[in-house]
Design a protein around this motif. Structure first.
Motif, PDB file in Angstrom:
ATOM      1  N   ARG A   1       7.335  13.109 -20.262  1.00 47.35           N
ATOM      2  CA  ARG A   1       6.940  12.816 -18.885  1.00 47.35           C
ATOM      3  C   ARG A   1       7.300  13.964 -17.948  1.00 47.35           C
ATOM      4  NH1 ARG A   1       5.990   7.220 -18.206  1.00 47.35           N
ATOM      5  NH2 ARG A   1       6.427   6.091 -20.127  1.00 47.35           N
ATOM      6  N   CYS A   2       6.440  14.218 -16.969  1.00 44.73           N
ATOM      7  CA  CYS A   2       6.699  15.294 -16.019  1.00 44.73           C
ATOM      8  C   CYS A   2       7.519  14.752 -14.853  1.00 44.73           C
ATOM      9  CB  CYS A   2       5.386  15.901 -15.534  1.00 44.73           C
ATOM     10  SG  CYS A   2       4.430  14.792 -14.482  1.00 44.73           S
ATOM     11  N   ASP A   3       7.785  15.607 -13.866  1.00 42.25           N
ATOM     12  CA  ASP A   3       8.670  15.222 -12.764  1.00 42.25           C
ATOM     13  C   ASP A   3       7.979  14.420 -11.663  1.00 42.25           C
ATOM     14  OD1 ASP A   3      10.807  16.389 -14.003  1.00 42.25           O
ATOM     15  OD2 ASP A   3      10.489  18.348 -13.031  1.00 42.25           O
ATOM     16  N   VAL A   4       6.675  14.260 -11.758  1.00 41.49           N
ATOM     17  CA  VAL A   4       5.992  13.423 -10.762  1.00 41.49           C
ATOM     18  C   VAL A   4       6.338  11.969 -11.067  1.00 41.49           C
ATOM     19  CG1 VAL A   4       3.761  12.686  -9.845  1.00 41.49           C
ATOM     20  CG2 VAL A   4       4.108  15.071 -10.525  1.00 41.49           C
ATOM     21  N   ARG A   5       6.877  11.277 -10.048  1.00 38.73           N
ATOM     22  CA  ARG A   5       7.279   9.877 -10.229  1.00 38.73           C
ATOM     23  C   ARG A   5       6.631   9.040  -9.134  1.00 38.73           C
ATOM     24  NH1 ARG A   5      11.958   9.444 -13.372  1.00 38.73           N
ATOM     25  NH2 ARG A   5      12.858   7.790 -12.092  1.00 38.73           N
ATOM     26  N   PRO A   6       5.367   8.658  -9.362  1.00 34.81           N
ATOM     27  CA  PRO A   6       4.602   7.984  -8.302  1.00 34.81           C
ATOM     28  C   PRO A   6       5.171   6.601  -8.002  1.00 34.81           C
ATOM     29  CG  PRO A   6       3.164   8.757 -10.074  1.00 34.81           C
ATOM     30  CD  PRO A   6       4.557   8.842 -10.573  1.00 34.81           C
ATOM     31  N   VAL A   7       5.217   6.292  -6.706  1.00 38.93           N
ATOM     32  CA  VAL A   7       5.660   4.950  -6.297  1.00 38.93           C
ATOM     33  C   VAL A   7       4.612   4.248  -5.443  1.00 38.93           C
ATOM     34  CG1 VAL A   7       8.139   5.380  -6.481  1.00 38.93           C
ATOM     35  CG2 VAL A   7       6.939   5.955  -4.355  1.00 38.93           C
ATOM     36  N   ARG A   8       3.593   4.984  -4.998  1.00 36.77           N
ATOM     37  CA  ARG A   8       2.569   4.385  -4.158  1.00 36.77           C
ATOM     38  C   ARG A   8       1.255   5.152  -4.306  1.00 36.77           C
ATOM     39  NH1 ARG A   8       4.893   5.054   0.478  1.00 36.77           N
ATOM     40  NH2 ARG A   8       3.262   6.114   1.637  1.00 36.77           N
ATOM     41  N   GLY A   9       0.141   4.453  -4.108  1.00 34.35           N
ATOM     42  CA  GLY A   9      -1.149   5.125  -4.141  1.00 34.35           C
ATOM     43  C   GLY A   9      -1.936   4.796  -2.893  1.00 34.35           C
ATOM     44  N   GLU A  10      -2.658   5.772  -2.387  1.00 40.70           N
ATOM     45  CA  GLU A  10      -3.520   5.553  -1.206  1.00 40.70           C
ATOM     46  C   GLU A  10      -4.849   6.231  -1.467  1.00 40.70           C
ATOM     47  OE1 GLU A  10      -1.494   7.249   2.156  1.00 40.70           O
ATOM     48  OE2 GLU A  10       0.110   5.745   2.098  1.00 40.70           O
ATOM     49  N   GLY A  11      -5.846   5.457  -1.852  1.00 37.16           N
ATOM     50  CA  GLY A  11      -7.167   6.033  -2.110  1.00 37.16           C
ATOM     51  C   GLY A  11      -7.108   7.045  -3.238  1.00 37.16           C
ATOM     52  N   CYS A  12      -7.438   8.307  -2.925  1.00 35.41           N
ATOM     53  CA  CYS A  12      -7.456   9.340  -3.954  1.00 35.41           C
ATOM     54  C   CYS A  12      -6.138  10.102  -4.018  1.00 35.41           C
ATOM     55  CB  CYS A  12      -8.617  10.296  -3.705  1.00 35.41           C
ATOM     56  SG  CYS A  12     -10.206   9.441  -3.786  1.00 35.41           S
ATOM     57  N   TYR A  13      -5.075   9.573  -3.400  1.00 36.22           N
ATOM     58  CA  TYR A  13      -3.780  10.262  -3.390  1.00 36.22           C
ATOM     59  C   TYR A  13      -2.689   9.395  -4.026  1.00 36.22           C
ATOM     60  CZ  TYR A  13      -6.088  13.429  -0.215  1.00 36.22           C
ATOM     61  OH  TYR A  13      -6.969  14.333   0.304  1.00 36.22           O
ATOM     62  N   LEU A  14      -1.729  10.076  -4.634  1.00 38.10           N
ATOM     63  CA  LEU A  14      -0.523   9.418  -5.128  1.00 38.10           C
ATOM     64  C   LEU A  14       0.655   9.942  -4.323  1.00 38.10           C
ATOM     65  CD1 LEU A  14      -0.716   9.364  -9.034  1.00 38.10           C
ATOM     66  CD2 LEU A  14      -0.759   7.418  -7.457  1.00 38.10           C
ATOM     67  N   ILE A  15       1.624   9.067  -4.074  1.00 37.00           N
ATOM     68  CA  ILE A  15       2.810   9.452  -3.323  1.00 37.00           C
ATOM     69  C   ILE A  15       4.017   9.274  -4.236  1.00 37.00           C
ATOM     70  CG2 ILE A  15       4.277   8.893  -1.332  1.00 37.00           C
ATOM     71  CD1 ILE A  15       0.686   8.030  -1.016  1.00 37.00           C
ATOM     72  N   GLY A  16       4.814  10.335  -4.352  1.00 38.33           N
ATOM     73  CA  GLY A  16       5.973  10.330  -5.253  1.00 38.33           C
ATOM     74  C   GLY A  16       7.215   9.771  -4.589  1.00 38.33           C
ATOM     75  N   GLU A  17       8.280   9.666  -5.385  1.00 43.46           N
ATOM     76  CA  GLU A  17       9.558   9.087  -4.958  1.00 43.46           C
ATOM     77  C   GLU A  17      10.136   9.744  -3.709  1.00 43.46           C
ATOM     78  OE1 GLU A  17      12.354   7.367  -8.587  1.00 43.46           O
ATOM     79  OE2 GLU A  17      12.087   9.509  -8.398  1.00 43.46           O
ATOM     80  N   ARG A  18       9.913  11.050  -3.599  1.00 41.66           N
ATOM     81  CA  ARG A  18      10.477  11.770  -2.450  1.00 41.66           C
ATOM     82  C   ARG A  18       9.468  11.886  -1.311  1.00 41.66           C
ATOM     83  NH1 ARG A  18      10.494  16.493  -4.838  1.00 41.66           N
ATOM     84  NH2 ARG A  18       9.966  15.672  -6.878  1.00 41.66           N
TER      85      ARG A  18
END
Ligand SMILES: *Cc1c(COP(=O)(O)O)cnc(C)c1O
Length: 398
Positions: free
Chosen positions: A12-29
């Motif tokens: 697994r890479c360092d991207v840790r998504p916690v939320r999604g908005e349309g065509c975007y993902l938002i990570g833990e930070r």
């Protein structure tokens, strides 16, 4: 180090998504990513699509799960809608792509069994194919990286070279049940079947009483700009496995078949506890509500053409790194030139430019955006890719 609680089968890479908005993902930070991976061609409507979200929320409150022991108005309705929009006469719902492939393999074997030809049990499959990770699905590929250490695998598969019609036909013998093939290989590096290849397989099936089984888990459900990838070829299959985009993120798959091909699948031959439960069916209906709207597939094609054009215009500016674009609709591949490695470039785009892509075979970067992207997302992706290409140093970054 103790074994992680989450079985460490993925690097697994360092991207840790916690939320999604349309065509975007938002990570833990709180960092934002333009998501041109879509959970590997799953989030067809992007993240948090209001129609899909609402359908799932309402169905959860109404009735989530019963059992296939009971009548299923929800399953009948979705199956009918899929039948009305495909070659198929009947549908079995699963929870994943691999299970859809399993059902397809079982359906093909049963067909010959009830025809009085139980010796016709072998499916001819293709190298660089990917059909999932169950024992049946890894038996259907000859890629060592998926098979090593899991022997003995299932007998009943023979392996030919993708797009080599002569080679595939040469493997036909008294044990052949049919062919299992992806019309557009995903994992293998976004490789479309040539029209001659797919037509040749169909012709051989017609002449020899074999079944053409297509794995459209990745390329189906609108991804290529038509509902089914095989529609581009004018080839009609006997059995198709679908999944990924079919639930837009809800775990759902389906095995579609003609009445003739499915004639062995009678009471008691197959089953699934969760498969086709009311919650999954609601997700499946919501996806169809959107993708079956007039002009949706044409829109995917137009957006695919625009994205492809943008990529092709960008290539000459970075011809040390980019070779060519391949694929169909919004299932595109960008071939990377050696010594650069596609996996490193995917990591660079992700870590330094906020763009999510997927690595694939043949040193190809897979570009699989949500089918609902807009012009602005295409422009943003091209800009990020150009910036990434300028900054990328083609040696391993670790
Ligand atoms: C992803 C994929 C599968 C397996 O699907 P899972 O849901 O992971 O089991 C099978 N075939 C193809 C072509 C795929 O891309």
């Amino acid at each position: 180090m103790p074994m992680p609680a989450l079985m460490p089968v993925y690097p697994r890479c360092d991207v840790r998504p916690v939320r999604g908005e349309g065509c975007y993902l938002i990570g833990e930070r709180g960092e934002r990513y333009l998501d041109f991976a879509s959970g590997i061609a799953v989030n067809a409507l992007g993240h948090g699509h209001p129609h899909l979200t609402k359908a799932i929320q309402e169905q959860t409150a109404t009735l989530m799960h019963v059992s296939n022991l009971y009548g299923s108005p929800q399953g009948e309705a979705l199956a009918q809608r899929i039948v009305d929009n495909s070659f198929a006469d009947t549908v079995f719902f699963t929870n994943s792509g691999a299970e859809a492939v399993e059902c397809a393999i079982k359906t093909a074997r049963r067909y010959h069994h009830v025809n009085g030809n139980p010796e016709r049990h072998t499916l001819i499959t293709f190298d660089t194919a990917f059909h999932g990770r169950t024992l049946g699905a890894i038996s259907a590929t000859n890629q060592a990286k998926m098979r090593d250490g899991f022997e003995p695998l299932l007998p009943g598969f023979a392996y030919a070279t993708f797009n080599d019609l002569e080679g595939a036909l040469a493997l036909i013998d008294d044990h052949t049940a049919g062919f299992l093939v992806e019309p557009v290989q995903g994992e293998g590096g976004i490789r479309p079947a040539s029209p001659e290849f797919l037509h040749g397989l169909r012709k051989a099936c017609d002449e020899r009483g074999l079944l053409l089984v297509l794995d459209e888990v990745q390329c189906g459900y609108g991804r290529t700009g038509k509902f089914w990838a095989h529609e581009h070829y004018g080839v009609v299959p006997d059995i198709v496995a679908a999944a990924k985009g079919i639930g837009g993120g809800f775990p759902l798959g389906a095995c579609l078949a003609t009445e003739e091909a499915a004639k062995g699948m009678v009471f008691g031959t197959h089953g699934s506890t969760y498969g086709g439960n009311p919650l999954g069916m609601a997700a499946g209906q919501a996806i169809l509500d959107v993708i079956l709207e007039d002009g949706f597939f044409e829109g995917v094609k137009a957006k695919g053409d625009r994205l492809r054009q943008g990529l092709e215009q960008m290539i000459p500016n970075h011809d040390h790194l980019f070779d060519s674009v391949r694929g169909m609709g919004l299932m595109l591949g960008l071939k990377i030139k050696e010594p650069a490695v596609c996996r490193d470039f995917v990591a660079h785009c992700r870590d330094h430019h906020g763009l999510l892509l997927v690595a694939a075979g043949e040193n190809v970067v897979r570009i699989l955006p949500p089918l609902v992207i807009e012009e602005s997302h295409i422009a943003e992706a091209i800009e990020k890719l150009s910036d990434a290409a300028r900054a990328f140093v083609p040696v391993s970054e670790d």
